[in-house]
Design a protein around this motif. Structure first.
Motif, PDB file in Angstrom:
ATOM      1  N   PHE A   1       0.837  -1.198   0.000  1.00  0.00           N
ATOM      2  CA  PHE A   1       0.000   0.000   0.000  1.00  0.00           C
ATOM      3  C   PHE A   1       0.875   1.253   0.000  1.00  0.00           C
ATOM      4  N   LEU A   2       1.933   1.264   0.831  1.00  0.00           N
ATOM      5  CA  LEU A   2       2.836   2.418   0.869  1.00  0.00           C
ATOM      6  C   LEU A   2       3.553   2.599  -0.470  1.00  0.00           C
ATOM      7  N   ASP A   3       3.960   1.497  -1.097  1.00  0.00           N
ATOM      8  CA  ASP A   3       4.605   1.598  -2.405  1.00  0.00           C
ATOM      9  C   ASP A   3       3.656   2.197  -3.422  1.00  0.00           C
ATOM     10  N   ASN A   4       2.392   1.800  -3.404  1.00  0.00           N
ATOM     11  CA  ASN A   4       1.400   2.345  -4.328  1.00  0.00           C
ATOM     12  C   ASN A   4       1.172   3.836  -4.065  1.00  0.00           C
ATOM     13  N   GLN A   5       1.185   4.226  -2.826  1.00  0.00           N
ATOM     14  CA  GLN A   5       0.985   5.637  -2.481  1.00  0.00           C
ATOM     15  C   GLN A   5       2.166   6.488  -2.924  1.00  0.00           C
ATOM     16  N   LEU A   6       3.372   5.911  -2.839  1.00  0.00           N
ATOM     17  CA  LEU A   6       4.557   6.673  -3.258  1.00  0.00           C
ATOM     18  C   LEU A   6       4.610   6.733  -4.759  1.00  0.00           C
TER      19      LEU A   6
END
Length: 184
Positions: free
Chosen positions: A179-184
């Motif tokens: 999820f964090l990778d997608n947000q970045l």
């Protein structure tokens, strides 16, 4: 009138009279006494011993609900009921055939005749309560004729439960990182 009956009964009853009656019928009394002792001893010697092992597991969520609690400060009852549902789910998971089958795979080399139905029949899982309050502790009891087997079954269940929790924690962390990778 009742006092008169009571006094008559007390006058009729005495330990001496009781002892005399037992002494006169001592052969019958001793026959019944030793007969009961003999049958009890015979039953005890013929029955197989059963052993019970117990284990307690402290069950806590894999994640903290701090964010949930901060959002719902005034709804403590809702967050408490969600935690109860989580414990009930974990208890049902530990009782499930799939969970027991995974533990059975660990036990198969040593106990090839052991079946899932036998474990389910001899296993008792409960959530402990203290003063009408449910705790985060589960108690597992296993009963069998082999004392070593009772301990090994519980240890296998403990290992499977710990592995399951570690697997869930890794999945949750992986999903969070994705999820964090997608947000970045």
């Amino acid at each position: 009138m009742s006092d008169m009956l009571k006094n008559d009964w007390e006058a009729e009853f005495s330990y001496t009279k009781l002892f005399n009656v037992i002494f006169k019928r001592r052969i019958w009394f001793l026959t019944v006494f030793f007969g009961v002792i003999y049958l009890t001893a015979l039953f005890t010697l013929r029955s197989k011993a059963t052993y019970q092992s117990q284990m307690q597991l402290l069950v806590e969520p894999n994640y903290s609900n701090k964010e949930l609690l901060n959002e719902q400060n005034n709804q403590d009852n809702i967050s408490a009921s969600k935690q109860n549902i989580d414990y009930a789910t974990q208890l049902n998971l530990m009782r499930s055939s799939q969970f027991i089958a995974r533990a059975l795979l660990l036990l198969q080399p040593e106990y090839p005749e052991l079946a899932i139905s036998q474990i389910e029949e001899n296993l008792n899982l409960t959530q402990l309560t203290e003063d009408k309050t449910t705790t985060k502790i589960f108690q597992a009891e296993y009963i069998d004729e082999d004392p070593v087997k009772t301990q090994k079954v519980l240890l296998a269940l403990q290992q499977i439960y710990q592995d399951y929790n570690l697997e869930r924690e890794k999945n949750r962390l992986s999903e969070g990182l994705a999820f964090l990778d997608n947000q970045l």
